[in-house]
Structures are given as structure tokens and as C-alpha cells.
Design a protein around this motif. Structure first.
Motif, PDB file in Angstrom:
ATOM      1  N   TYR A  43       0.881  -1.170   0.000  1.00  0.00           N
ATOM      2  CA  TYR A  43       0.000   0.000   0.000  1.00  0.00           C
ATOM      3  C   TYR A  43       0.916   1.216   0.000  1.00  0.00           C
ATOM      4  O   TYR A  43       1.700   1.416   0.929  1.00  0.00           O
ATOM      5  N   PHE A  44       0.826   2.026  -1.067  1.00  0.00           N
ATOM      6  CA  PHE A  44       1.753   3.144  -1.237  1.00  0.00           C
ATOM      7  C   PHE A  44       1.107   4.461  -0.799  1.00  0.00           C
ATOM      8  O   PHE A  44      -0.060   4.737  -1.118  1.00  0.00           O
ATOM      9  N   THR A  45       1.889   5.257  -0.107  1.00  0.00           N
ATOM     10  CA  THR A  45       1.433   6.596   0.270  1.00  0.00           C
ATOM     11  C   THR A  45       2.658   7.453   0.575  1.00  0.00           C
ATOM     12  O   THR A  45       3.797   6.979   0.489  1.00  0.00           O
ATOM     13  N   ASN A  46       2.412   8.689   0.911  1.00  0.00           N
ATOM     14  CA  ASN A  46       3.496   9.610   1.281  1.00  0.00           C
ATOM     15  C   ASN A  46       3.195  10.214   2.650  1.00  0.00           C
ATOM     16  O   ASN A  46       2.029  10.249   3.082  1.00  0.00           O
ATOM     17  N   THR A  47       4.228  10.676   3.287  1.00  0.00           N
ATOM     18  CA  THR A  47       4.028  11.265   4.603  1.00  0.00           C
ATOM     19  C   THR A  47       5.019  12.389   4.846  1.00  0.00           C
ATOM     20  O   THR A  47       6.115  12.408   4.267  1.00  0.00           O
ATOM     21  N   THR A  48       4.598  13.316   5.686  1.00  0.00           N
ATOM     22  CA  THR A  48       5.514  14.343   6.185  1.00  0.00           C
ATOM     23  C   THR A  48       5.954  13.904   7.573  1.00  0.00           C
ATOM     24  O   THR A  48       5.135  13.797   8.488  1.00  0.00           O
ATOM     25  N   ALA A  49       7.242  13.594   7.697  1.00  0.00           N
ATOM     26  CA  ALA A  49       7.779  13.086   8.958  1.00  0.00           C
ATOM     27  C   ALA A  49       8.408  14.226   9.750  1.00  0.00           C
ATOM     28  O   ALA A  49       9.076  15.104   9.192  1.00  0.00           O
ATOM     29  N   ARG A  50       8.194  14.184  11.062  1.00  0.00           N
ATOM     30  CA  ARG A  50       8.743  15.223  11.928  1.00  0.00           C
ATOM     31  C   ARG A  50       9.362  14.578  13.171  1.00  0.00           C
ATOM     32  O   ARG A  50       8.742  13.727  13.817  1.00  0.00           O
ATOM     33  N   TYR A  51      10.591  15.013  13.472  1.00  0.00           N
ATOM     34  CA  TYR A  51      11.225  14.622  14.735  1.00  0.00           C
ATOM     35  C   TYR A  51      11.916  15.855  15.308  1.00  0.00           C
ATOM     36  O   TYR A  51      12.847  16.398  14.683  1.00  0.00           O
ATOM     37  N   ASN A 100       9.722  15.013   3.709  1.00  0.00           N
ATOM     38  CA  ASN A 100       8.662  14.288   3.000  1.00  0.00           C
ATOM     39  C   ASN A 100       9.231  12.978   2.448  1.00  0.00           C
ATOM     40  O   ASN A 100      10.246  12.991   1.743  1.00  0.00           O
ATOM     41  N   TYR A 101       8.561  11.870   2.735  1.00  0.00           N
ATOM     42  CA  TYR A 101       9.074  10.563   2.346  1.00  0.00           C
ATOM     43  C   TYR A 101       7.945   9.661   1.842  1.00  0.00           C
ATOM     44  O   TYR A 101       6.771   9.865   2.170  1.00  0.00           O
ATOM     45  N   SER A 102       8.333   8.670   1.071  1.00  0.00           N
ATOM     46  CA  SER A 102       7.373   7.674   0.591  1.00  0.00           C
ATOM     47  C   SER A 102       7.232   6.568   1.631  1.00  0.00           C
ATOM     48  O   SER A 102       8.186   6.236   2.329  1.00  0.00           O
ATOM     49  N   VAL A 103       6.041   6.013   1.730  1.00  0.00           N
ATOM     50  CA  VAL A 103       5.763   4.942   2.690  1.00  0.00           C
ATOM     51  C   VAL A 103       5.223   3.739   1.922  1.00  0.00           C
ATOM     52  O   VAL A 103       4.358   3.868   1.057  1.00  0.00           O
ATOM     53  N   GLN A 104       5.751   2.556   2.264  1.00  0.00           N
ATOM     54  CA  GLN A 104       5.194   1.301   1.781  1.00  0.00           C
ATOM     55  C   GLN A 104       4.646   0.545   2.981  1.00  0.00           C
ATOM     56  O   GLN A 104       5.390   0.153   3.880  1.00  0.00           O
ATOM     57  N   ALA A 105       3.334   0.369   3.000  1.00  0.00           N
ATOM     58  CA  ALA A 105       2.705  -0.432   4.043  1.00  0.00           C
ATOM     59  C   ALA A 105       2.622  -1.866   3.521  1.00  0.00           C
ATOM     60  O   ALA A 105       1.998  -2.119   2.493  1.00  0.00           O
ATOM     61  N   VAL A 106       3.261  -2.788   4.251  1.00  0.00           N
ATOM     62  CA  VAL A 106       3.439  -4.150   3.743  1.00  0.00           C
ATOM     63  C   VAL A 106       3.251  -5.164   4.868  1.00  0.00           C
ATOM     64  O   VAL A 106       2.990  -4.814   6.019  1.00  0.00           O
ATOM     65  N   HIS A 107       3.432  -6.449   4.511  1.00  0.00           N
ATOM     66  CA  HIS A 107       3.465  -7.535   5.480  1.00  0.00           C
ATOM     67  C   HIS A 107       4.923  -7.868   5.810  1.00  0.00           C
ATOM     68  O   HIS A 107       5.833  -7.505   5.058  1.00  0.00           O
ATOM     69  N   PRO A 108       5.164  -8.579   6.920  1.00  0.00           N
ATOM     70  CA  PRO A 108       6.548  -8.918   7.297  1.00  0.00           C
ATOM     71  C   PRO A 108       7.321  -9.689   6.229  1.00  0.00           C
ATOM     72  O   PRO A 108       8.538  -9.538   6.129  1.00  0.00           O
ATOM     73  N   ASP A 109       6.643 -10.526   5.427  1.00  0.00           N
ATOM     74  CA  ASP A 109       7.325 -11.289   4.377  1.00  0.00           C
ATOM     75  C   ASP A 109       8.021 -10.387   3.359  1.00  0.00           C
ATOM     76  O   ASP A 109       8.925 -10.828   2.653  1.00  0.00           O
ATOM     77  N   HIS A 110       7.573  -9.136   3.303  1.00  0.00           N
ATOM     78  CA  HIS A 110       8.129  -8.213   2.311  1.00  0.00           C
ATOM     79  C   HIS A 110       9.625  -8.016   2.508  1.00  0.00           C
ATOM     80  O   HIS A 110      10.354  -7.769   1.542  1.00  0.00           O
ATOM     81  N   GLN A 111      10.103  -8.117   3.739  1.00  0.00           N
ATOM     82  CA  GLN A 111      11.532  -7.950   4.002  1.00  0.00           C
ATOM     83  C   GLN A 111      12.364  -8.960   3.214  1.00  0.00           C
ATOM     84  O   GLN A 111      13.406  -8.620   2.655  1.00  0.00           O
ATOM     85  N   THR A 157      -9.806   1.030   5.336  1.00  0.00           N
ATOM     86  CA  THR A 157      -9.960   0.597   3.957  1.00  0.00           C
ATOM     87  C   THR A 157      -9.524  -0.855   3.790  1.00  0.00           C
ATOM     88  O   THR A 157      -8.700  -1.364   4.551  1.00  0.00           O
ATOM     89  N   ASN A 158     -10.086  -1.479   2.807  1.00  0.00           N
ATOM     90  CA  ASN A 158      -9.742  -2.864   2.461  1.00  0.00           C
ATOM     91  C   ASN A 158      -8.869  -2.901   1.204  1.00  0.00           C
ATOM     92  O   ASN A 158      -8.515  -3.968   0.723  1.00  0.00           O
ATOM     93  N   ASP A 159      -8.542  -1.723   0.686  1.00  0.00           N
ATOM     94  CA  ASP A 159      -7.810  -1.629  -0.577  1.00  0.00           C
ATOM     95  C   ASP A 159      -6.328  -1.928  -0.393  1.00  0.00           C
ATOM     96  O   ASP A 159      -5.738  -1.618   0.653  1.00  0.00           O
ATOM     97  N   ILE A 160      -5.751  -2.514  -1.421  1.00  0.00           N
ATOM     98  CA  ILE A 160      -4.301  -2.676  -1.521  1.00  0.00           C
ATOM     99  C   ILE A 160      -3.889  -2.286  -2.933  1.00  0.00           C
ATOM    100  O   ILE A 160      -4.708  -2.308  -3.860  1.00  0.00           O
ATOM    101  N   HIS A 161      -2.637  -1.922  -3.107  1.00  0.00           N
ATOM    102  CA  HIS A 161      -2.187  -1.440  -4.418  1.00  0.00           C
ATOM    103  C   HIS A 161      -1.476  -2.506  -5.238  1.00  0.00           C
ATOM    104  O   HIS A 161      -1.539  -2.491  -6.467  1.00  0.00           O
ATOM    105  N   GLN A 162      -0.783  -3.410  -4.573  1.00  0.00           N
ATOM    106  CA  GLN A 162      -0.070  -4.484  -5.272  1.00  0.00           C
ATOM    107  C   GLN A 162      -0.003  -5.720  -4.387  1.00  0.00           C
ATOM    108  O   GLN A 162      -0.157  -5.634  -3.165  1.00  0.00           O
TER     109      GLN A 162
END
Length: 409
Positions: A106-114, A120-131, A216-221
Motif C-alpha cells: 500500500y503506497f502513500t506519502n508522509t511528512t515526517a517530523r522529529y 517528506n518521504y514515501s511509505v510502503q505499508a506491507v506484510h513482514p514477508d516483504h523484508q 480501507t480494504n484496498d491494496i495497491h499491489q
């Protein structure tokens, strides 16, 4: 072979015919140099192609939805296909013996702050097998696990560049970073040797981001690896089966590649292997043609040399020289020229590749080199070539009659 007188005669002959010896040796040395460089270039291209796939497991299959190009099953063309969690579960449960690892994306972008740092960075929401599928290298901490997915934990694995941007010299592990205002705990840092841009990315559990975006129940790939024991035929058969089933589930025409695309790495590696094999065959063919030209040149030179030394050979035979001694003399001379010049060409090519090869690193051409087996094969070819080049002139010299030789003008 190690008769001192014979070698003195050989060196005397070479010394008296310097230009002819140089030109003969140059043709052979140049042929070997070109052969080695051609083979190294082919290996460099193959290394470049292969390096582009180093970031993923070589038995990967990618399932990507798109927009249908054809009307089918009562639906018009131009329909957007959306993969769901059910598709992931269907494949995982339907092919337990075929699927090795599987993950959604699941692809998205985020503004990260510390603290005072943002980016601004890209985010991939995945399952552990993705590693494992993506061959993600964890340098600090860990990748998230199944418990994080089940609990929809707000944890993240950040790339090396993200860690440098936000944390500078501070250790990011255990720290909380705001992603679009939501706190995520950093549990790991990853690196990517093949792609610096990937190190500006972030991984997070798929369930966490699906919940953030309104449950959401959507996934991108969907990405998976198949049984590593499968050969090319079985791998392509499996990916074809998945494509047929996914198109059937989403009412996409069987021939419509735009609606759902299933891409198998095996196809790319098969194309690369075929292309490399053709290039290797062409390079070897060209190298051998050049080598043959050098061998023919040596043969011609030896014939001319024997013609000049006809009287000398006649005197030798009149004094009792045996045919095998004459053959030995001529063969040693041709083999010596071939081997010496060939080794010089081989050594020159090896030095150039050793110095320049490791510095070449592009997507299409990486570290051109030749294997030890190639060098050994080239050496054997050199010796055989030297023997063959001088064999016919040697036999001709051995069969000359002393009376004919002595009367030659």
C-alpha cells in the motif's frame, strides 16, 4: 624440447627477422586481447542487467492492477481494477505449496517530523514477508512482525537516509516520529546497496495504514515469491495460472494486459540469459576469427621462413638430421611466437580489466571481468594454435630431399 642449440637457433632466427616476428606476434596477441575484452564486456553487461534485480528475490512475482482496455463480462472498457485484502488471502490460501513468501503493498506519502527536523518521504505499508522478498537489509533494530500487523501497531522501519535527515547523529531506535501528525515508534533502520532513493523510504504494517485511511480494504499491489525449486517452465506456468485466476476474479478479459498485469522475474532473467548467450557466442566467434587470422599469418610466415632456409635444412639432412628434428625445430619456433605474444596480449587485457573494471558501475554495464576458466581456455587455445600454425610447414620441411634443398637458389 630443452636442447640449448635448438633454442639458440630459434632466437637467432627471430633476431634476424625482427619486423616479421613482431607483426606475427602482434596479430596473435591482438586476437587474444580482443577475445578477452569482448568476453569481459559481455560479462559486464550481464552484471549490469543482473544488478538491477539485486533488490528483489529472483523468484518474485508482482501482481499490479490497472485500467481495463477491453469491455468484458458486462463491464465497459476503462474500468479501474482495485485489489483487496481478499485477493491476498485467496492467493495465500489457494497455493500453499507454490507460494514461498507473500505480501501486499500500500503506497502513500508522509511528512515526517522529529523535534525540529521534517521531511517528506514515501511509505510502503506491507506484510513482514516483504523484508525477504525485497531483500531489505536491517542495519539497526528489526523489521516489524506478524504481531505488529495483527495489533495494527504504529511502528516503522526507516531508511538510512531518513535516519540521517531526521536524527542526525542520534540513535533513532525506540524514538517516536510523527507521520502526518501521528506518532510512530522507530523499530529498525534499513539500507539498500542498489538504490539510494530506496533509503529515503519508510516501511510500516499494512493494517496500520489501512486503519489510518478509514479502515480501507484496498491494496495497491501483491508481491510474492514462488517455490525456489521451480524451473523456468514451471515458474511461468504458475504465474500464468495466477494471472488467469485474478482476471477471472475481477472480470478482466484474458488477453487484457492493462487490467491486471502479472510479471514474473523469471521472464526477465530468461531474456537476459538468452541475450547474454547470443552476445557471448558473437564475441567468441569474432575473437576466434581474429585468432584464426593470426594463425594463418603464422603459418604463412613459417612457410616463408622455411623457404629462406631451404639450403640450411638440406645441409642438416645431408649431415644426418632426422625428420622429427626438423619438425621439432619448426614447431617450437611457431609455438614460442604464438605463446609469448598470446600471453602478452592476455596479460595486457588482464591488467586493464583489473585496474579499470571495478571502477565501472552503471545500470547497463558493471565490473567487466573474465573468469579463471576463460584464461585457462585461452592459454590452451594459444598452445594448440601455435602447434597447428607450424605443423604444415614443419612437415613440408621434414620431407624436403637434401639434393633438392642444396640445389635451391
Amino acid at each position: 624440447m630443452f636442447d640449448r642449440d635448438i633454442w639458440q637457433e630459434i632466437f637467432h632466427t627471430l633476431k634476424n627477422n625482427k619486423l616479421r616476428t613482431f607483426l606475427t606476434g602482434f596479430s596473435v596477441g591482438w586476437a587474444i586481447f580482443i577475445l578477452v575484452m569482448l568476453l569481459a564486456s559481455v560479462n559486464g553487461m550481464q552484471n549490469g542487467f543482473t544488478s538491477q534485480f539485486n533488490d528483489d528475490a529472483t523468484n518474485s512475482i508482482f501482481i499490479r492492477p490497472g485500467t481495463t482496455a477491453k469491455a468484458y463480462g458486462g463491464f465497459e472498457a476503462g474500468r479501474r481494477i482495485q485489489l483487496k485484502n481478499d485477493d491476498y488471502q485467496y492467493i495465500k490460501e489457494s497455493f500453499p505449496k507454490d507460494v514461498e513468501y507473500i505480501s501486499t503493498r500500500y503506497f502513500t506519502n508522509t511528512t515526517a517530523r522529529y523535534k525540529s527536523e521534517t521531511g517528506n518521504y514515501s511509505v510502503q505499508a506491507v506484510h513482514p514477508d516483504h523484508q525477504i522478498i525485497e531483500k531489505t537489509l536491517i542495519t539497526k533494530g528489526r523489521f516489524f512482525n506478524n504481531a505488529d500487523v495483527v495489533n495494527r501497531a504504529k511502528v516503522a522501519v526507516i531508511g538510512r537516509k531518513v535516519a540521517e535527515d531526521l536524527f542526525k547523529d542520534e540513535d533513532p531506535l525506540g524514538q517516536f516520529v510523527e507521520f502526518n501528525g501521528l506518532p510512530f515508534r522507530v523499530v529498525g533502520v534499513f539500507t539498500d546497496d542498489g538504490d539510494d532513493n530506496a533509503e529515503r523510504g519508510i516501511y510500516a504494517p499494512i493494517t496500520t495504514y489501512q486503519r489510518i485511511f478509514g479502515d480501507t480494504n484496498d491494496i495497491h499491489q501483491i508481491v510474492l515469491t514462488y517455490n525456489p525449486t521451480y524451473d523456468l517452465t514451471k515458474a511461468l506456468e504458475f504465474s500464468g495460472k495466477i494471472e488467469d485466476l485474478m482476471k477471472r476474479r475481477h472480470k478482466v478479459a484474458p488477453e487484457d494486459q492493462a487490467g491486471i498485469n502479472v510479471w514474473n522475474y523469471a521472464e526477465a532473467f530468461d531474456d537476459i540469459s538468452s541475450f547474454s548467450a547470443v552476445l557471448s557466442a558473437i564475441s567468441i566467434g569474432v575473437g576466434f576469427l581474429i585468432l584464426i587470422a593470426g594463425i594463418v599469418g603464422i603459418g604463412n610466415i613459417m612457410v616463408f621462413t622455411i623457404k629462406e632456409r631451404t639450403k640450411e635444412i638440406g645441409v642438416r639432412k645431408a649431415l644426418g638430421a632426422q625428420p622429427r628434428q626438423i619438425i621439432n625445430l619448426v614447431l617450437l619456433e611457431s609455438t614460442f611466437i604464438t605463446a609469448l605474444s598470446g600471453f602478452i596480449g592476455l596479460g595486457f587485457a588482464w591488467i586493464i580489466l583489473s585496474l579499470i573494471g571495478p571502477t565501472i558501475n552503471t545500470p547497463a554495464f558493471t565490473n567487466p571481468n573474465v573468469s579463471l576458466s576463460t584464461v585457462i581456455t585461452a592459454t590452451i587455445i594459444l598452445i594448440v594454435a601455435g602447434v597447428l600454425a607450424g605443423l604444415i610447414p614443419a612437415v613440408k620441411a621434414a620431407n624436403v630431399k637434401p639434393i633438392v634443398a642444396l640445389s635451391d637458389k
